[in-house]
Design a protein around this motif. Structure first.
Motif, PDB file in Angstrom:
ATOM      1  N   VAL A 134       0.992  -1.267  -0.047  1.00 49.81           N
ATOM      2  CA  VAL A 134      -0.010   0.111   0.120  1.00 49.81           C
ATOM      3  C   VAL A 134       0.770   1.204  -0.055  1.00 49.81           C
ATOM      4  O   VAL A 134       0.290   2.239  -0.088  1.00 49.81           O
ATOM      5  N   GLU A 249      -2.013   5.366   8.517  1.00 47.18           N
ATOM      6  CA  GLU A 249      -2.820   4.413   9.302  1.00 47.18           C
ATOM      7  C   GLU A 249      -2.731   5.004  10.924  1.00 47.18           C
ATOM      8  O   GLU A 249      -3.326   4.527  11.690  1.00 47.18           O
TER       9      GLU A 249
ATOM     10  N   MET B  17     -10.045  -1.300   8.617  1.00 47.63           N
ATOM     11  CA  MET B  17      -8.448  -0.968   8.402  1.00 47.63           C
ATOM     12  C   MET B  17      -8.156  -1.188   7.151  1.00 47.63           C
ATOM     13  O   MET B  17      -8.742  -1.857   6.545  1.00 47.63           O
ATOM     14  N   TYR B  18      -7.103  -0.384   6.646  1.00 49.31           N
ATOM     15  CA  TYR B  18      -6.507  -0.534   5.485  1.00 49.31           C
ATOM     16  C   TYR B  18      -5.093  -0.068   5.832  1.00 49.31           C
ATOM     17  O   TYR B  18      -4.896   1.118   6.105  1.00 49.31           O
ATOM     18  N   PRO B  19      -3.884  -0.958   5.443  1.00 45.25           N
ATOM     19  CA  PRO B  19      -4.107  -2.241   4.727  1.00 45.25           C
ATOM     20  C   PRO B  19      -4.580  -3.234   5.718  1.00 45.25           C
ATOM     21  O   PRO B  19      -4.999  -2.893   6.872  1.00 45.25           O
ATOM     22  N   LYS B  20      -4.534  -4.307   5.149  1.00 47.11           N
ATOM     23  CA  LYS B  20      -5.027  -5.618   6.078  1.00 47.11           C
ATOM     24  C   LYS B  20      -3.772  -5.953   6.929  1.00 47.11           C
ATOM     25  O   LYS B  20      -2.714  -6.146   6.620  1.00 47.11           O
TER      26      LYS B  20
END
Lengths: 386, 126
Positions: A134, A249, B17-20
């Protein structure tokens, strides 16, 4: 745990070197051993911080090679890899070996040979630290991440490009006084602000160079230290913490939580507070990081770190000098060496051996080494022990 | 080609969530279901990268972090050369780069008002 002392240190000049990786590691190690007066002593363990020897110089198991080069056989030897925090992780491992009683005399070295590879190759290899699916495949590089963090700071806290330039000017000026620094050239705010853009809003002068170099320290128990030196430096605390891998994140992408947690751990262990620190080395691979780390470590209020450089607080003669060595910006950034070189600088500072860049009478020092883009941080706190 | 940008919803606590991850960042749950993150996201920060990696055709490469309405964020390439923090973008499937002669595809983000690119609202409206 036993008290652990640093009894000697040394490094090579950072920059573009003629020697290969093993030459650099051997030179720094022997300087540290000589500085410690431990030439006749038998070492128990050797930790070598290095990030990319296999990829860059096609050599693996380099710790085995180092003990052979400088005759530390049969000491235990291993390479420690933790991205650009490999150096501090190696110091941490050395500290734990002595503190636990498993080893009495330990050599920690860190080194990297980078300048023979093309810049593109280095940037790509360093980018492989990012999330493979990602981040990496999308073309994300470390400068891109630093740029996105910088923009967040500009929009949220009023950081201006001028502040980044001022840090570059300060670190270049410090580097001029450091004979080991890669870049020994003054720069001006205007000069920095007219250098080429690598990742908007980051210009060339807001980022560190690619360097060769090695650094080393000798550790032993505080009790044993008296046999070697009357100026031992005690490692009074360390902290090591991680965060989620991707920038996006994180709870707040503008907060380096791993710096916060690792710093709190180190301060707790040392029974100290940020106000007790006299001199700091940060991991300014990008100048924005000097600001964010100094805030998240607790030295300045969040969003106010850039004002410190403006007011001269972080200058050599300021209240809290940051990066007296020139930092990664001017000393250079041979990735595996950096964390050890930070400790070397701080030991020199505490012992009053830092020459022209000597900070006035420091008693306690703080180092922050980054092993990713904020997702792995190793902190050390050092103290004069005489 | 219509593709949905998906995240991973923990079957135990519902966190998306992102990424897994193999274990949920909140509750350590190990089972997830794929869920769409929405058709629009807001640009949080960005850069124009001039020192581009291998397989990107032309600098600058515009990269940004976007935030979907549920709060989940993603990083990716932006198709606009005039990004503005806070602008609305939507995920579109496309070629990201070439790596060792292999073409890599994935989501990029394009402005929701793509049709207006390069023209003012007045010009289009008028």
């Amino acid at each position: 745990m036993r008290d652990v002392a640093i009894i000697g240190c040394g490094m090579t000049k950072f920059g573009r070197s003629q020697g290969d990786l093993m030459d650099l590691l051997a030179e720094a190690s022997l300087r540290a051993i000589d500085h410690a007066g431990a030439d006749e002593s038998d070492f128990d363990s050797v930790y070598v911080g290095n990030m990319m020897a296999g990829e860059l110089v096609h050599q693996t198991a380099i710790a085995s090679s180092l003990v052979d080069r400088i005759n530390l056989v049969p000491a235990a030897a291993e390479r420690v890899e933790n991205g650009p925090a490999s150096g501090a992780s190696a110091v941490k491992n050395g500290f734990l070996a002595v503190a636990s009683g498993a080893a009495d005399l330990v050599l920690v070295a860190g080194g990297e040979k980078m300048t023979e590879a093309d810049t593109d190759v280095i940037t790509d290899l360093v980018s492989t630290m990012t999330h493979p699916t990602v981040e990496y495949v999308h073309g994300v590089t470390l400068p891109a991440m630093a740029a996105m963090l910088t923009r967040l700071y500009m929009e949220r806290y009023g950081l201006s490009e001028r502040h980044l330039a001022m840090i570059a000017v300060k670190n270049h000026a410090n580097g001029m006084k450091n004979p080991y620094a890669h870049i020994q050239r003054l720069c001006t705010v205007e000069g920095a602000m007219s250098s080429g853009v690598i990742a908007d809003p980051i210009r060339l002068y807001y980022a560190c160079p690619i360097s060769d170099g090695a650094a080393a320290v000798v550790l032993c128990s505080m009790e044993k230290a008296k046999e070697f030196t009357d100026k031992p430096v005690r490692i009074v605390g360390f902290g090591h913490a991680t965060d989620v891998q991707t920038l996006q994140e994180r709870e707040d992408p503008a907060v380096l939580k791993s710096v916060q947690i690792a710093s709190q751990q180190a301060f707790r262990m040392a029974k100290l507070e940020p106000k007790d620190i006299d001199v700091v080395e940060t991991h300014d691979a990008f100048e924005i990081l000097e600001i964010v780390q100094s805030e998240d470590a607790g030295f300045f209020e969040k969003g106010k770190g850039h004002l410190a450089v403006e007011k001269g607080v972080t200058a050599l003669d300021g209240e809290l000098p940051i990066n007296p060595s020139g930092g990664l910006k001017a000393r250079g950034h041979p990735v595996g060496a950096t964390g050890v070189a930070q400790i070397v600088e701080l030991v020199w500072q505490l012992r009053g051996e830092a020459g022209e860049r000597q900070v006035k009478d420091p008693k306690r020092a703080f180092a922050c080494n980054f092993g990713g883009f904020g997702n792995n941080t190793v902190i050390h706190i050092l103290e004069r022990a005489w | 080609m219509e593709q949905k940008f998906t995240g991973f919803k923990c079957k135990s606590c519902g966190r998306v969530m992102y990424p897994k991850h193999d274990r949920c960042l909140s509750c350590k749950g190990r089972e997830f279901e794929e869920v769409g993150l929405g058709k629009e996201a807001k640009l949080v920060t960005y850069t124009k990268l001039y020192a581009i990696p291998e397989g990107i055709e032309m600098p600058p490469l515009i990269l940004g972090i976007v935030e979907f309405s549920g709060g989940v964020r993603a990083m990716g390439q932006l198709t606009t050369d005039d990004p503005k923090t806070g602008m609305k973008l939507r995920p579109v499937w496309g070629k990201l780069r070439k790596m060792k002669d292999r073409e890599i595809f994935g989501f990029k983000f394009e402005p929701v008002n793509k049709g207006l690119k390069g023209k003012s609202v007045n010009e289009v409206g008028g």
